[in-house]
Structures are given as C-alpha cells and as structure tokens.
Scaffold this motif. Structure first.
Motif, short mmCIF file in Angstrom:
data_model
loop_
_atom_site.label_atom_id
_atom_site.label_comp_id
_atom_site.label_asym_id
_atom_site.label_seq_id
_atom_site.Cartn_x
_atom_site.Cartn_y
_atom_site.Cartn_z
N PRO A 1 0.82 -1.22 0.00
CA PRO A 1 0.00 0.00 0.00
C PRO A 1 0.85 1.26 0.00
O PRO A 1 1.90 1.33 0.68
N ASP A 2 0.41 2.28 -0.73
CA ASP A 2 1.13 3.56 -0.74
C ASP A 2 1.11 4.21 0.64
O ASP A 2 2.07 4.91 1.00
N SER A 3 0.05 3.97 1.41
CA SER A 3 -0.05 4.59 2.72
C SER A 3 1.07 4.13 3.65
O SER A 3 1.58 4.91 4.46
N VAL A 4 1.46 2.88 3.53
CA VAL A 4 2.55 2.37 4.37
C VAL A 4 3.87 3.05 4.01
O VAL A 4 4.65 3.44 4.89
N LEU A 5 4.11 3.25 2.73
CA LEU A 5 5.34 3.90 2.30
C LEU A 5 5.35 5.37 2.73
O LEU A 5 6.40 5.89 3.16
N GLU A 6 4.21 6.03 2.60
CA GLU A 6 4.15 7.44 3.00
C GLU A 6 4.37 7.59 4.51
O GLU A 6 5.04 8.52 4.96
N ALA A 7 3.81 6.68 5.30
CA ALA A 7 4.01 6.74 6.74
C ALA A 7 5.49 6.56 7.10
O ALA A 7 6.01 7.24 8.00
N ALA A 8 6.17 5.68 6.37
CA ALA A 8 7.60 5.47 6.62
C ALA A 8 8.40 6.71 6.24
O ALA A 8 9.36 7.08 6.94
N ILE B 1 7.32 9.81 6.31
CA ILE B 1 7.03 10.81 7.34
C ILE B 1 7.87 10.56 8.58
O ILE B 1 8.34 11.49 9.25
N ASP B 2 8.11 9.28 8.88
CA ASP B 2 8.92 8.92 10.05
C ASP B 2 10.42 9.12 9.80
O ASP B 2 11.23 8.89 10.71
N GLY B 3 10.78 9.54 8.60
CA GLY B 3 12.17 9.84 8.30
C GLY B 3 12.98 8.71 7.71
O GLY B 3 14.21 8.81 7.63
N ALA B 4 12.33 7.64 7.28
CA ALA B 4 13.05 6.52 6.69
C ALA B 4 13.56 6.89 5.29
O ALA B 4 12.87 7.59 4.54
N SER B 5 14.75 6.43 4.95
CA SER B 5 15.29 6.65 3.61
C SER B 5 14.59 5.73 2.62
O SER B 5 13.95 4.74 3.00
N GLU B 6 14.74 6.04 1.32
CA GLU B 6 14.09 5.22 0.30
C GLU B 6 14.64 3.79 0.30
O GLU B 6 13.89 2.82 0.17
N PHE B 7 15.95 3.68 0.47
CA PHE B 7 16.52 2.33 0.53
C PHE B 7 16.08 1.61 1.80
O PHE B 7 15.84 0.40 1.78
N GLY B 8 15.99 2.35 2.90
CA GLY B 8 15.51 1.75 4.15
C GLY B 8 14.08 1.27 4.02
O GLY B 8 13.72 0.20 4.55
#
Length: 281
Positions: A170-177, A179-186
């Motif tokens: 889901p896109d929502s899970v990626l957006e939440a990550a 927002i939490d400051g996770a990098s794209e590779f992370g």
C-alpha cells in the motif's frame, strides 16, 4: 430426486476430474520414472523388450562410472554455481526495478515499461547471436560472467515484481515510513522486501531453473570442455560413439536434486504466493 441427481453429477464430475489429473500426473512423471529406472539398469537392458520399470538386476555401476570416469562434479558445480549467482542477481535487480516502476514517477516511465514489457515477445534465439557478439567485442565473454547475463534482469521478473508490488504494497505504508524519516533504501529493505517474500521465492525458483537448465546459450558461448555446464556435459555423453544412455539417465536423475531441494526450501513462499493470488483474484 433432483437433489440426488445433482449429488450424483457432482460426484461423477469430481471422479472424472481426479481421473484426468491422475493421467496428467502419470504423463508428466513417466519420463522421470523411466530415467530413474534406466539409471539402475545395464545399458543393454534399457531398451529391452518387454520393457521393465523395475530394474532386474539392479546396479549402481552407472552412477559409479559417471562420477569416476566423467567430470560430472565439475559440470554440476559449474551449473549450480552459475545458476545460484544468476538467481541472486536476478532477484535483486528485478525487485528494485519492479519497485521503481510500481511506486515512482519519472520521465519516460510508460515508454520504458512498454519497451521492457514488449521484449517478452522476443524469442531468446533472436538476440542470442547479437548478445554473443557484444559480449565478445567488449571483452566480457568469460563464461562465469556471460552465462549470467541473460538472467540478470529478465523482463518477466521485472513485470512480475511490478505487478506484485502494485497489489501488495500500500502507498499509505510507504508514506508513513517517509514521514517517520526513513530513507528510500531503508523503506525498500525493511518494508517492501518482507512483503515480497512469496513473489521472490517464485522468481528465485524460476530463475534458477532457467539458468540451470539452459542449453542453447552455453552451447554457443562455451568452447572449453573444462567449463561445460551440466546440460552440455551430459550432451557429450549422448552424442558419443557409444551413446551412453545409461550414464545420461544417471546424470539426469542427479541433475534433478538441486531443483527439488530448492523447491522444498521455497515451498512456504510459493504456497503463500498462491494463496495471496487467490485472495486478491
């Protein structure tokens, strides 16, 4: 009466279905069973009449001669080594490329994806000679490298990953990550990859078998007998003057072992992928 007739039709349909599946199973297993039987027979008994599925007498000489008199283990290690490396590279590249096509917007995305998808319709035999010429001209014709190239980024694998990511991440899970400051590779490593385990298992099995069973590409590429893969090595036994069917059958039985072992290892991921597809379909 209608209920009884309906139950009879259902049972008859099931019986017909099971009988058909059983016959298909026998058709698929017959060559393997015949190879297994022939691998334990003396060469003269393989084509004996009437044919016997159970060897009499049973002998292990075919396996001993294959291992002692032929470089079987060198062929085996060459095939499994190339297939293992190709599988790791393919799974990594296809997962990253599929994630990019599924979740990112960039210029030329539709065109690039269309070209990649269209390449599925091109038979490998069409690009075999140009690919061979390119690798030789660029000095990249070493078998350990060149044998991996066709399976490094297969269009089928990229398309498979892209479709699975679109449906399962889901896109929502990626957006939440994000927002939490996770990098794209992370995000890809910690969130996307764990969700892709079923499809990664299926792609790993497909890639391994494609590379492991490849015959035409190694036949064109490899000229040194010390670098033969398992299909090429067994082919030399078949085209020899004596046509050593007994050794070929023994080699074919041993060649099945890595594929069966990988299937057993990845069975959980494969079953999860099937059940996920059933729920979403």
């Amino acid at each position: 009466m209608s209920t009884i007739a309906s139950a009879v039709r259902v049972r008859s349909g099931r019986a017909l279905l099971y009988a058909t599946l059983f016959l298909l199973l026998l058709a698929f297993l017959a060559p393997l069973l015949w190879a297994l039987s022939g691998s334990f027979k003396p060469r003269g008994d393989i084509f004996g009449y009437p044919p016997k599925l159970i060897p009499d007498p049973l002998t292990f000489d075919n396996y001993r001669h294959l291992v002692d008199q032929q470089p079987f283990w060198r062929w085996f290690l060459m095939s499994t080594g190339v297939a293992a490396i190709a599988t790791v590279v393919s799974v990594s590249v296809c997962a990253l490329a599929g994630y990019g096509f599924a979740k990112f917007r960039f210029a030329g995305k539709r065109l690039l994806f269309g070209v990649m998808f269209s390449s599925l319709s091109i038979p490998f035999a069409v690009i075999l000679v140009p690919l061979f010429v390119i690798l030789v001209k660029t000095g990249l014709g070493s078998p350990w490298f060149a044998l991996i190239v066709p399976w490094a980024a297969p269009a089928f694998g990229i398309f498979m990953m892209q479709q699975y990511i679109v449906q399962s991440v889901p896109d929502s899970v990626l957006e939440a990550a994000r927002i939490d400051g996770a990098s794209e590779f992370g995000i890809f490593w910690r969130i996307v990859l764990p969700l892709l385990r079923p499809s990664l298992g299926a792609l790993a099995l497909w890639t391994f078998l494609q590379s492991y069973n490849s015959f035409l590409w190694p036949l064109v590429l490899v000229s040194d007998s010390s670098q033969y893969t398992l299909p090429l090595g067994l082919q030399t036994l078949f085209v020899s003057e004596n046509r050593q069917y007994d050794l070929v059958m023994a080699g074919a039985v041993l060649a099945v072992v890595p594929a069966v072992a990988l299937f057993v290892l990845l069975r959980k991921q494969l079953l999860e992928g099937l059940s996920t597809g059933a729920v979403k379909g």
